[in-house]
Design an enzyme around this catalytic site. Structure first.
Site, PDB file in Angstrom:
ATOM      1  CE  LYS A  34      41.867  43.240  46.578  1.00  0.00           C
ATOM      2  NZ  LYS A  34      41.741  44.318  47.507  1.00  0.00           N
ATOM      3  N   GLY A  35      36.849  40.337  43.006  1.00  0.00           N
ATOM      4  CA  GLY A  35      35.363  40.390  42.400  1.00  0.00           C
ATOM      5  C   GLY A  35      34.424  39.579  42.089  1.00  0.00           C
TER       6      GLY A  35
ATOM      7  CD  GLU B  56      36.619  37.030  35.441  1.00  0.00           C
ATOM      8  OE1 GLU B  56      35.653  37.232  36.208  1.00  0.00           O
ATOM      9  OE2 GLU B  56      38.227  37.044  35.003  1.00  0.00           O
ATOM     10  CG  ASP B  57      33.892  40.146  38.596  1.00  0.00           C
ATOM     11  OD1 ASP B  57      34.635  39.148  37.442  1.00  0.00           O
ATOM     12  OD2 ASP B  57      34.809  40.730  38.877  1.00  0.00           O
TER      13      ASP B  57
ATOM     14  CG  ASP C  76      34.330  45.309  30.328  1.00  0.00           C
ATOM     15  OD1 ASP C  76      33.098  45.159  29.519  1.00  0.00           O
ATOM     16  OD2 ASP C  76      34.870  45.463  30.536  1.00  0.00           O
TER      17      ASP C  76
ATOM     18  CE  LYS D 124      29.848  46.095  31.650  1.00  0.00           C
ATOM     19  NZ  LYS D 124      30.747  47.012  32.217  1.00  0.00           N
TER      20      LYS D 124
ATOM     21  CB  VAL E  42      27.562  46.619  37.432  1.00  0.00           C
ATOM     22  CG1 VAL E  42      26.576  47.122  36.292  1.00  0.00           C
ATOM     23  CG2 VAL E  42      28.263  45.542  37.135  1.00  0.00           C
TER      24      VAL E  42
ATOM     25  CG  ASP F  99      36.873  47.384  42.695  1.00  0.00           C
ATOM     26  OD1 ASP F  99      36.356  46.604  41.491  1.00  0.00           O
ATOM     27  OD2 ASP F  99      36.974  47.708  43.387  1.00  0.00           O
TER      28      ASP F  99
ATOM     29  NE  ARG G 177      36.410  44.585  46.165  1.00  0.00           N
ATOM     30  CZ  ARG G 177      37.178  44.046  45.090  1.00  0.00           C
ATOM     31  NH1 ARG G 177      36.704  43.645  44.041  1.00  0.00           N
ATOM     32  NH2 ARG G 177      38.163  45.055  43.959  1.00  0.00           N
TER      33      ARG G 177
HETATM   34  P1  5GP Z   1      37.953  41.969  31.353  1.00  0.00           P
HETATM   35  O1  5GP Z   1      39.810  41.615  30.670  1.00  0.00           O
HETATM   36  O2  5GP Z   1      37.180  41.194  30.545  1.00  0.00           O
HETATM   37  O3  5GP Z   1      38.334  43.289  30.077  1.00  0.00           O
HETATM   38  O4  5GP Z   1      37.946  42.386  31.793  1.00  0.00           O
HETATM   39  C1  5GP Z   1      36.865  41.762  33.221  1.00  0.00           C
HETATM   40  C2  5GP Z   1      37.076  42.287  34.374  1.00  0.00           C
HETATM   41  O5  5GP Z   1      37.115  43.793  34.719  1.00  0.00           O
HETATM   42  C3  5GP Z   1      36.758  41.865  35.100  1.00  0.00           C
HETATM   43  O6  5GP Z   1      36.489  40.243  36.534  1.00  0.00           O
HETATM   44  C4  5GP Z   1      35.993  42.558  36.280  1.00  0.00           C
HETATM   45  O7  5GP Z   1      36.663  42.247  37.956  1.00  0.00           O
HETATM   46  C5  5GP Z   1      36.848  44.308  35.907  1.00  0.00           C
HETATM   47  N1  5GP Z   1      35.714  44.379  35.203  1.00  0.00           N
HETATM   48  C6  5GP Z   1      34.248  44.544  33.428  1.00  0.00           C
HETATM   49  N2  5GP Z   1      33.322  45.453  33.342  1.00  0.00           N
HETATM   50  C7  5GP Z   1      32.608  46.203  35.009  1.00  0.00           C
HETATM   51  C8  5GP Z   1      32.151  46.411  35.363  1.00  0.00           C
HETATM   52  O8  5GP Z   1      30.812  47.169  34.862  1.00  0.00           O
HETATM   53  N3  5GP Z   1      32.456  46.414  37.292  1.00  0.00           N
HETATM   54  C9  5GP Z   1      33.472  46.332  38.379  1.00  0.00           C
HETATM   55  N4  5GP Z   1      32.766  46.288  39.052  1.00  0.00           N
HETATM   56  N5  5GP Z   1      34.383  46.012  37.277  1.00  0.00           N
HETATM   57  C10 5GP Z   1      34.015  45.443  36.342  1.00  0.00           C
END
Ligand code: 5GP
Length: 179
Positions: A42-43, A98-99, A102, A130, A152, A158, A164
């Site tokens: 949803k982000g 993507e939001d 990470d 990140k 964040v 969220d 959100r």
């Molecule tokens: P990844 O699979 O790259 O580790 O995770 C990506 C997803 O994790 C993002 O689309 C997001 O929904 C969530 N996410 C990663 N870092 C943050 C953060 O700092 N805040 C929030 N609210 N969600 C995050």
């Protein structure tokens, strides 16, 4: 809501300018093509809405939901499709919106799925990156900001489904998720 924020990193105005810039860049790069823009729920929903308004090209949109962190702030490494696309990607130029990237696990899984479905091209736009926390080798084609290693919220992002609707991006006070 606002009292749970330790620091505002990017204001509503700053984000709007950045999103317009990204939209302009994508518009120039995709001139003459018919893009399928995929929002990762949803982000990314607020970013996606603002971004497509800044993209002056013919496009279609679709949504995909994958399993997220639940109520923790760390990726489990397990990704599952909760809501799949309605529009077939075969032979299409697609752009994943993507939001945050990470660890990169979510995105590398999605790219893999779209490749297996024979998308013609796959690009990634993320508002936040990140890179310090990456566990897979992955670079977005377009990105808004690089973030420090902090959790964040706001502008679609969220914590436990809250925050959100904050119009800015802020760092959540640690005490909110540590108890
Ligand atoms: P990844 O699979 O790259 O580790 O995770 C990506 C997803 O994790 C993002 O689309 C997001 O929904 C969530 N996410 C990663 N870092 C943050 C953060 O700092 N805040 C929030 N609210 N969600 C995050």
């Amino acid at each position: 809501m606002h009292k749970d924020i330790q620091e505002i990193l990017f204001t509503e105005e700053e984000i709007q300018l950045k999103v317009k810039e990204l939209g302009k860049q994508i518009t120039a790069d995709y001139a003459g093509r018919n893009l399928l823009v995929i929002c990762v729920l949803k982000g990314a929903f607020i970013f996606m809405a603002d971004l497509v308004k800044a993209m002056d090209i013919p496009l279609e949109i679709d949504f995909m939901a994958v399993s997220s962190y639940g109520v923790t702030t760390k990726s489990s490494g397990v990704v599952k499709i909760i809501k799949d696309l309605d529009i077939p990607v075969e032979g299409r130029d697609v752009m994943i919106v993507e939001d945050i990237i990470d660890s990169g696990l979510t995105l590398s899984y999605l790219i893999d799925v779209l490749e297996r479905r024979n998308a013609l091209s796959i690009a990634v736009v993320t508002l936040f990156d990140k890179p310090a926390r990456r566990t897979v080798d992955l670079e977005p084609d377009y990105k808004g900001y690089t973030l420090p290693d902090a959790f964040v919220v706001g502008y679609g992002l969220d914590y436990a489904e809250k925050y959100r609707n904050l119009p800015y991006i802020g760092i959540l006070k640690e005490k909110v998720y540590s108890n």
